[in-house]
Design a protein around this motif. Structure first.
Motif, PDB file in Angstrom:
ATOM      1  N   GLY A   1      -8.552   2.640 -12.723  1.00 50.78           N
ATOM      2  CA  GLY A   1      -9.792   1.895 -12.523  1.00 50.78           C
ATOM      3  C   GLY A   1      -9.634   0.532 -11.902  1.00 50.78           C
ATOM      4  O   GLY A   1     -10.563  -0.279 -11.941  1.00 50.78           O
ATOM      5  N   ARG A   2      -8.484   0.255 -11.330  1.00 50.66           N
ATOM      6  CA  ARG A   2      -8.280  -1.035 -10.658  1.00 50.66           C
ATOM      7  C   ARG A   2      -9.276  -1.137  -9.508  1.00 50.66           C
ATOM      8  O   ARG A   2      -9.288  -0.292  -8.596  1.00 50.66           O
ATOM      9  N   PRO A   3     -10.157  -2.168  -9.510  1.00 49.09           N
ATOM     10  CA  PRO A   3     -11.279  -2.207  -8.554  1.00 49.09           C
ATOM     11  C   PRO A   3     -10.890  -2.100  -7.089  1.00 49.09           C
ATOM     12  O   PRO A   3     -11.543  -1.388  -6.322  1.00 49.09           O
ATOM     13  N   ASP A   4      -9.830  -2.819  -6.675  1.00 47.26           N
ATOM     14  CA  ASP A   4      -9.479  -2.836  -5.249  1.00 47.26           C
ATOM     15  C   ASP A   4      -8.307  -1.925  -4.913  1.00 47.26           C
ATOM     16  O   ASP A   4      -7.749  -1.995  -3.822  1.00 47.26           O
ATOM     17  N   ALA A   5      -7.917  -1.060  -5.852  1.00 41.22           N
ATOM     18  CA  ALA A   5      -6.757  -0.198  -5.623  1.00 41.22           C
ATOM     19  C   ALA A   5      -7.014   0.822  -4.522  1.00 41.22           C
ATOM     20  O   ALA A   5      -6.131   1.123  -3.709  1.00 41.22           O
ATOM     21  N   SER A   6      -8.212   1.348  -4.475  1.00 42.65           N
ATOM     22  CA  SER A   6      -8.544   2.353  -3.461  1.00 42.65           C
ATOM     23  C   SER A   6      -8.445   1.762  -2.056  1.00 42.65           C
ATOM     24  O   SER A   6      -7.887   2.392  -1.146  1.00 42.65           O
ATOM     25  N   ALA A   7      -8.949   0.525  -1.905  1.00 40.42           N
ATOM     26  CA  ALA A   7      -8.889  -0.127  -0.597  1.00 40.42           C
ATOM     27  C   ALA A   7      -7.444  -0.408  -0.194  1.00 40.42           C
ATOM     28  O   ALA A   7      -7.061  -0.236   0.973  1.00 40.42           O
ATOM     29  N   ALA A   8      -6.630  -0.809  -1.161  1.00 39.16           N
ATOM     30  CA  ALA A   8      -5.212  -1.078  -0.874  1.00 39.16           C
ATOM     31  C   ALA A   8      -4.497   0.196  -0.450  1.00 39.16           C
ATOM     32  O   ALA A   8      -3.686   0.194   0.485  1.00 39.16           O
ATOM     33  N   ARG A   9      -4.823   1.301  -1.129  1.00 35.59           N
ATOM     34  CA  ARG A   9      -4.187   2.581  -0.789  1.00 35.59           C
ATOM     35  C   ARG A   9      -4.607   3.038   0.597  1.00 35.59           C
ATOM     36  O   ARG A   9      -3.776   3.483   1.402  1.00 35.59           O
ATOM     37  N   ASP A  10      -5.901   2.927   0.907  1.00 38.46           N
ATOM     38  CA  ASP A  10      -6.402   3.337   2.225  1.00 38.46           C
ATOM     39  C   ASP A  10      -5.765   2.511   3.346  1.00 38.46           C
ATOM     40  O   ASP A  10      -5.436   3.037   4.414  1.00 38.46           O
ATOM     41  N   LYS A  11      -5.592   1.228   3.080  1.00 34.60           N
ATOM     42  CA  LYS A  11      -5.031   0.337   4.092  1.00 34.60           C
ATOM     43  C   LYS A  11      -3.609   0.706   4.461  1.00 34.60           C
ATOM     44  O   LYS A  11      -3.165   0.521   5.603  1.00 34.60           O
ATOM     45  N   LEU A  12      -2.872   1.233   3.479  1.00 34.84           N
ATOM     46  CA  LEU A  12      -1.460   1.558   3.707  1.00 34.84           C
ATOM     47  C   LEU A  12      -1.216   3.050   3.946  1.00 34.84           C
ATOM     48  O   LEU A  12      -0.075   3.479   4.103  1.00 34.84           O
ATOM     49  N   ALA A  13      -2.289   3.843   3.962  1.00 35.17           N
ATOM     50  CA  ALA A  13      -2.146   5.297   4.044  1.00 35.17           C
ATOM     51  C   ALA A  13      -1.387   5.753   5.287  1.00 35.17           C
ATOM     52  O   ALA A  13      -0.640   6.743   5.246  1.00 35.17           O
ATOM     53  N   ASP A  14      -1.546   5.048   6.425  1.00 38.98           N
ATOM     54  CA  ASP A  14      -0.890   5.490   7.655  1.00 38.98           C
ATOM     55  C   ASP A  14       0.620   5.285   7.618  1.00 38.98           C
ATOM     56  O   ASP A  14       1.353   5.768   8.493  1.00 38.98           O
ATOM     57  N   LYS A  15       1.121   4.569   6.616  1.00 43.46           N
ATOM     58  CA  LYS A  15       2.565   4.363   6.479  1.00 43.46           C
ATOM     59  C   LYS A  15       3.224   5.434   5.608  1.00 43.46           C
ATOM     60  O   LYS A  15       4.438   5.402   5.396  1.00 43.46           O
ATOM     61  N   VAL A  16       2.409   6.375   5.102  1.00 48.82           N
ATOM     62  CA  VAL A  16       2.917   7.392   4.168  1.00 48.82           C
ATOM     63  C   VAL A  16       2.704   8.774   4.766  1.00 48.82           C
ATOM     64  O   VAL A  16       1.577   9.148   5.126  1.00 48.82           O
ATOM     65  N   SER A  17       3.765   9.547   4.878  1.00 47.21           N
ATOM     66  CA  SER A  17       3.670  10.895   5.445  1.00 47.21           C
ATOM     67  C   SER A  17       3.024  11.852   4.447  1.00 47.21           C
ATOM     68  O   SER A  17       2.932  11.562   3.243  1.00 47.21           O
ATOM     69  N   ASP A  18       2.550  12.998   4.962  1.00 49.88           N
ATOM     70  CA  ASP A  18       1.958  14.012   4.077  1.00 49.88           C
ATOM     71  C   ASP A  18       2.964  14.457   3.014  1.00 49.88           C
ATOM     72  O   ASP A  18       2.597  14.675   1.856  1.00 49.88           O
ATOM     73  N   ARG A  19       4.204  14.588   3.417  1.00 57.55           N
ATOM     74  CA  ARG A  19       5.246  15.002   2.471  1.00 57.55           C
ATOM     75  C   ARG A  19       5.392  13.975   1.343  1.00 57.55           C
ATOM     76  O   ARG A  19       5.485  14.339   0.172  1.00 57.55           O
ATOM     77  N   ASP A  20       5.408  12.689   1.723  1.00 55.44           N
ATOM     78  CA  ASP A  20       5.541  11.640   0.707  1.00 55.44           C
ATOM     79  C   ASP A  20       4.305  11.571  -0.185  1.00 55.44           C
ATOM     80  O   ASP A  20       4.412  11.266  -1.380  1.00 55.44           O
ATOM     81  N   ARG A  21       3.135  11.857   0.374  1.00 56.88           N
ATOM     82  CA  ARG A  21       1.908  11.861  -0.437  1.00 56.88           C
ATOM     83  C   ARG A  21       1.976  12.943  -1.508  1.00 56.88           C
ATOM     84  O   ARG A  21       1.611  12.722  -2.659  1.00 56.88           O
ATOM     85  N   LYS A  22       2.432  14.104  -1.126  1.00 56.08           N
ATOM     86  CA  LYS A  22       2.539  15.197  -2.095  1.00 56.08           C
ATOM     87  C   LYS A  22       3.544  14.861  -3.189  1.00 56.08           C
ATOM     88  O   LYS A  22       3.331  15.123  -4.374  1.00 56.08           O
ATOM     89  N   ARG A  23       4.670  14.262  -2.781  1.00 56.68           N
ATOM     90  CA  ARG A  23       5.669  13.861  -3.770  1.00 56.68           C
ATOM     91  C   ARG A  23       5.106  12.770  -4.681  1.00 56.68           C
ATOM     92  O   ARG A  23       5.337  12.777  -5.893  1.00 56.68           O
ATOM     93  N   ALA A  24       4.345  11.856  -4.111  1.00 54.52           N
ATOM     94  CA  ALA A  24       3.735  10.782  -4.905  1.00 54.52           C
ATOM     95  C   ALA A  24       2.752  11.339  -5.925  1.00 54.52           C
ATOM     96  O   ALA A  24       2.687  10.874  -7.071  1.00 54.52           O
ATOM     97  N   GLU A  25       1.982  12.345  -5.508  1.00 62.73           N
ATOM     98  CA  GLU A  25       1.029  12.994  -6.437  1.00 62.73           C
ATOM     99  C   GLU A  25       1.760  13.576  -7.636  1.00 62.73           C
ATOM    100  O   GLU A  25       1.329  13.418  -8.782  1.00 62.73           O
TER     101      GLU A  25
END
Length: 398
Positions: A348-372
């Motif tokens: 529920g961190r208020p600005d966490a979603s915006a921070a994640r979206d801002k950095l999303a292009d630095k994370v590959s699909d493979r890394d996203r799945k591993r992060a999940e």
């Protein structure tokens, strides 16, 4: 969250043995039990056990059972406590309640059964049972949360000035649950009385009340004294409070004085951080990242963010995630960083979603799945000590 709250309540429960361990007398038990209980409290377990076995009473069985469980003879100890409870011994009922409330002696936790046993003992005037029953009502553990019932039982428990009951009653008076309002003045007075009897966490609470003027006249000098006492007696959160007080001091025209105040604050934060307080670890990380009061050191910042994040502090998780994805802390780990950003967002961190979206292009699909997967498996681990009893009383400064 429910499991964490249950664990917290279990850690706060008052056992007659542990809570009174510092007393050399046994004025709180029946005359026949006093020689045995005195021997036990002075560390002579063999003499205590021998004397209790000779007494052949329900209360003696309860004390003996607790001692046996403590030294590992759980089967015999549990049998004796159960026998004492069945015979109507308030001590036995309280001891058996503790077994079920904490999951001792290999028994499963049974909060409702613990509340029933505490009630039986409390109705017979057993002070520790009254304290524990009040705590269960305060937290809604094994019974519906009821601040009126909590306060009523804790008032009974605190009537003879027991510091553990005074402290817990102070916590109950500090809370509100409509239609019951908080009474900060009464809470501060209770914390003071418990602190004067050596309760270290009460010293923290009273020090905070004095620093904020909550229910008592604001007095930073007295606040500092009580907070230092709490910190020196094993309450690392007091060091965090002392750091916050130093940071909030009005700015001076003298730069050297301001720098000194800042260094004092950092020193307190470092003490609290090393003691395992996640908020202090986060604040210390911020100082290292910004070079405020310490030389700028992003690697140190990342280390302290990591410790706080591992404990579940969402703002630290977000900060660590940003550092790891961007590489601003010196090391880049997109999967690990994205994991922390996901956890901060889900908390529920208020600005966490915006921070994640801002950095999303630095994370590959493979890394996203591993992060999940990493986020799904994450469980916070507290660095703060988890004691199974109340804190030992200390000698207050005069």
């Amino acid at each position: 969250m429910i499991a964490a709250r249950a664990a917290l309540v279990a850690a706060l429960l008052v056992a007659s043995t542990a809570a009174q361990a510092q007393r050399s007398d046994a004025s709180d038990v029946a005359a026949a039990l006093r020689p045995a209980v005195t021997a036990y409290r002075q560390g002579d377990v063999a003499t205590a056990e021998q004397a209790l076995r000779a007494l052949r009473s329900a209360d003696a069985d309860a004390w003996l059972g607790a001692i046996l469980i403590e030294r590992g003879a759980t089967a015999e100890g549990l049998r004796l406590i159960q026998r004492a409870a069945d015979a109507g011994s308030a001590e036995g009922q309280h001891r058996l309640g503790l077994v079920y409330a904490r999951g001792d002696a290999g028994q499963p936790r049974k909060d409702t059964r613990a509340a029933e046993l505490f009630t039986k003992a409390a109705e017979q005037g057993h002070r520790r049972a009254q304290t524990n029953l009040g705590l269960l009502y305060l937290r809604g553990q094994g019974v519906p949360r009821d601040l009126v019932q909590a306060r009523a039982w804790l008032e009974k428990a605190a009537s003879d000035g027991d510091p553990y009951a005074l402290y817990t009653l102070g916590r109950a008076m500090d809370e509100a649950a409509p239609p019951v309002a908080a009474d900060t003045t009464r809470a501060a007075d209770l914390f003071r009385r418990a602190a004067e009897k050596g309760h270290p966490t009460a010293a923290l609470r009273y020090g905070l009340a004095l620093s904020e003027g909550a229910g008592v006249k604001k007095d930073l000098s007295a606040s500092h004294r009580w907070l230092v006492q709490a910190q020196e007696n094993g309450v690392p959160e007091a060091a965090l409070a002392l750091g916050d007080i130093a940071v909030r001091m009005p700015m001076q025209r003298d730069k050297a004085a301001n720098d000194k105040a800042l260094k004092i604050a950092i020193a307190w934060y470092e003490l609290a951080a090393n003691g395992g307080v996640p908020s202090a670890q986060f604040k210390l990380a911020n100082a290292y990242l910004g070079g405020v009061g310490v030389p700028r050191d992003p690697a140190q910042a990342q280390l302290w963010y990591n410790r706080a994040a591992q404990q579940g502090l969402t703002e630290a998780q977000q900060a660590l995630g940003v550092l790891l994805v961007s590489g601003a802390g010196g090391a880049t780990d997109p999967a690990e960083g994205y994991k922390w950003l996901l956890l901060a967002e889900r908390s529920g961190r208020p600005d966490a979603s915006a921070a994640r979206d801002k950095l999303a292009d630095k994370v590959s699909d493979r890394d996203r799945k591993r992060a999940e997967a990493l986020a799904q498996a994450f469980k916070p681990t507290s660095e703060l000590p988890q004691d199974d009893g109340q804190p030992r009383l200390m000698a207050p400064r005069r």
